[in-house]
Each structure stands twice: as structure tokens, then as C-alpha cells.
Design a protein around this motif. Structure first.
Motif: not given
Length: 280
Positions: A189-192, A241-244, A277-278
Motif C-alpha cells: 500500500g501507500v505509506y506515510n 511512498k508505495h511499499l510492498k 494498494a498492490e
């Protein structure tokens, strides 16, 4: 009936309608004492009264017949069973045609109602699943370097070191490891992400603060303050940032630098998921 009221015979009145007036032939009536009197006569009514008489005629046609009881088939049936006698009823008895059409409309309304209930139930189930997914995927952490009463420093070292933020404000989902100082991403997903570092020279000498916000061991953003003009230095960085799932986020102290903290919590490391979010 009481008094001098008259009782109409079983015969129905006859009407002759014209665009200007209506002629009515009334049946014979019988008084309570048995004397028959024929009140049949021809007359002319105004157009305003025609509507009222036609309405009475229609009411007589509807309420003068036995009413059909309409059953409710319940929301479990999407299509109520059809009555094979409806078409026969309309064909054989035109007076029942209104009830026939009413039954058909009621069946149609039930069908549409049950279709709507089914659709709303599916949407409700989808909303509940989405809400449960959001609740299960909640991830957030907020930590500080320490919670000491007196100023305590970490560093400096001859090599780079990962910073272990020991004082935990929040660790929702337990994805932050206090022992290693690493946040392991549980869901894509998208993380702060945010980090603040602070240092002060205990001897009031010029001091440098230098650290890196890292993702999987690779620098994402630097936290550097080396002005050398005073004994206190600090820096803050905030990124989205988007992280997996499985990614590791940490703050790394560079060699030769140090950070210091106490109950004021100058040094913090924070992160939380904005939305799942994938892909970015």
C-alpha cells in the motif's frame, strides 16, 4: 332503514351519457310500509355532476363484487408464482378485470422489490467485507529513541548503525521491531513515513547530526545537519511512498554522528498506511 327512507331494488340504474349532459333512469323503490312507488324519470344533469355519477358507477362496479385477497409471497421468492386463472377471469368476467390487473401489478411490484432487496444485500455484504479488510489491515507505529530522565546519546560509531527506537507510543499491528528498529511492511500500500533526529554536544562543542531513512538497506532520504555553528542540530524528513508487503524501513545512523534524547522525545520514527494498494 329507519324513518321514511327508501330501499333501492336490486336493479342497477342505467345511464345515457352525452357530451352536454347525462340522462339517468332510476329503478323502482319500495318504502318500509310496502307501498311501491316508481321514481323513474328522465332528467338532465350538468357536466359537473357527470363526473360524480360516473365515479359512483365505478365504485359500484368495484365494491359491489367480492374482493380478491392478495397474498404476500415474502422476500425469499424472486418471482411469485403466476395464477393461471387470471387470464380466464378477465376473459369470462369483465367486472373482475380491474382486480386481475391489480394482481398482476402487485406480482410485478413484489418481483422488483425482492430484486432490490437482493441487490442491497449484496452491496451491504461487499461494504462489510471492505470495512473488515480495512480494520484488519490497519498499520501504524510511532516510536522515540528513549524515555530517559537525563539526556542520553546514541553514537558516535566508527561505522553505520541502525537506530533502535526503544520508547513506543503506538505499534498497531506489531510491525515495528523494538529490538532491531526495523518496520516490516505487513500489507502492500501507500505509506506515510517520517523521521526526526536531534543531537546536542554535552560539552557545548559543535555537533553534526547525520542519518538516513532507508528502504531495504537503500537510502530514501537523508537527515543531515552539519552547520557547526552551535551545539545543537536536528533534521526531519517526511515521505509518502508505495511499499510492498515484506519491505523493511529503518533509520540508519552514519559513522561519526550521534543523536541524543530524553523524556522530551526529540528523536522519533513514525509510519502508517494511507490505503492498501498492490501497485503504485
Amino acid at each position: 332503514m329507519q324513518g321514511d327512507a327508501f330501499v333501492l331494488s336490486h336493479q342497477s340504474p342505467t345511464f345515457t351519457l352525452t357530451p352536454q349532459a347525462v340522462e339517468i333512469q332510476l329503478p323502482s323503490v319500495r318504502s318500509r310500509d310496502g307501498i311501491f312507488a316508481n321514481f323513474a324519470k328522465e332528467g338532465s344533469l350538468s357536466l359537473a355532476n357527470m363526473k360524480a355519477i360516473v365515479l359512483l358507477c365505478l365504485l359500484h362496479a368495484v365494491f359491489g363484487q367480492e374482493q380478491t385477497q392478495f397474498s404476500w409471497h415474502g422476500p425469499v421468492l424472486t418471482t411469485p408464482p403466476a395464477d393461471p386463472n387470471l387470464n380466464i377471469m378477465c376473459t369470462n368476467d369483465q367486472a373482475e378485470c380491474g382486480c386481475c390487473l391489480m394482481q398482476k401489478q402487485m406480482a410485478r411490484m413484489e418481483e422488483l422489490f425482492n430484486m432490490t432487496v437482493k441487490e442491497m444485500s449484496q452491496q451491504l455484504m461487499h461494504s462489510k467485507m471492505t470495512l473488515n479488510n480495512i480494520k484488519n489491515n490497519r498499520t501504524a507505529f510511532s516510536v522515540a529513541l528513549n524515555n530517559e530522565r537525563s539526556l542520553t546519546c546514541f553514537g558516535s560509531f566508527s561505522d553505520d548503525r541502525g537506530i533502535q527506537f526503544r520508547h513506543v507510543f503506538l505499534n498497531l499491528g506489531n510491525s515495528y521491531n523494538v529490538q532491531t528498529g526495523i518496520f516490516t511492511v505487513p500489507y502492500s500500500g501507500v505509506y506515510n513515513l517520517a523521521a526526526t533526529v536531534y543531537s546536542r554536544s554535552l560539552l557545548d562543542l559543535p555537533q553534526a547530526t547525520c542519518a538516513l531513512l532507508q528502504l531495504n538497506g537503500v537510502a530514501v532520504a537523508p537527515l543531515v545537519e552539519k552547520n557547526g555553528l552551535d551545539s545543537e542540530d536536528s533534521n526531519t524528513v517526511v515521505v509518502v511512498k508505495h511499499l510492498k508487503a515484506g519491505d523493511q524501513v529503518s533509520v540508519n545512523l552514519q559513522k561519526g554522528c550521534s543523536i541524543c534524547d530524553d523524556t522530551t522525545h526529540y528523536n522519533t520514527f513514525t509510519g502508517f498506511m494511507l490505503y492498501a494498494a498492490e501497485k503504485a
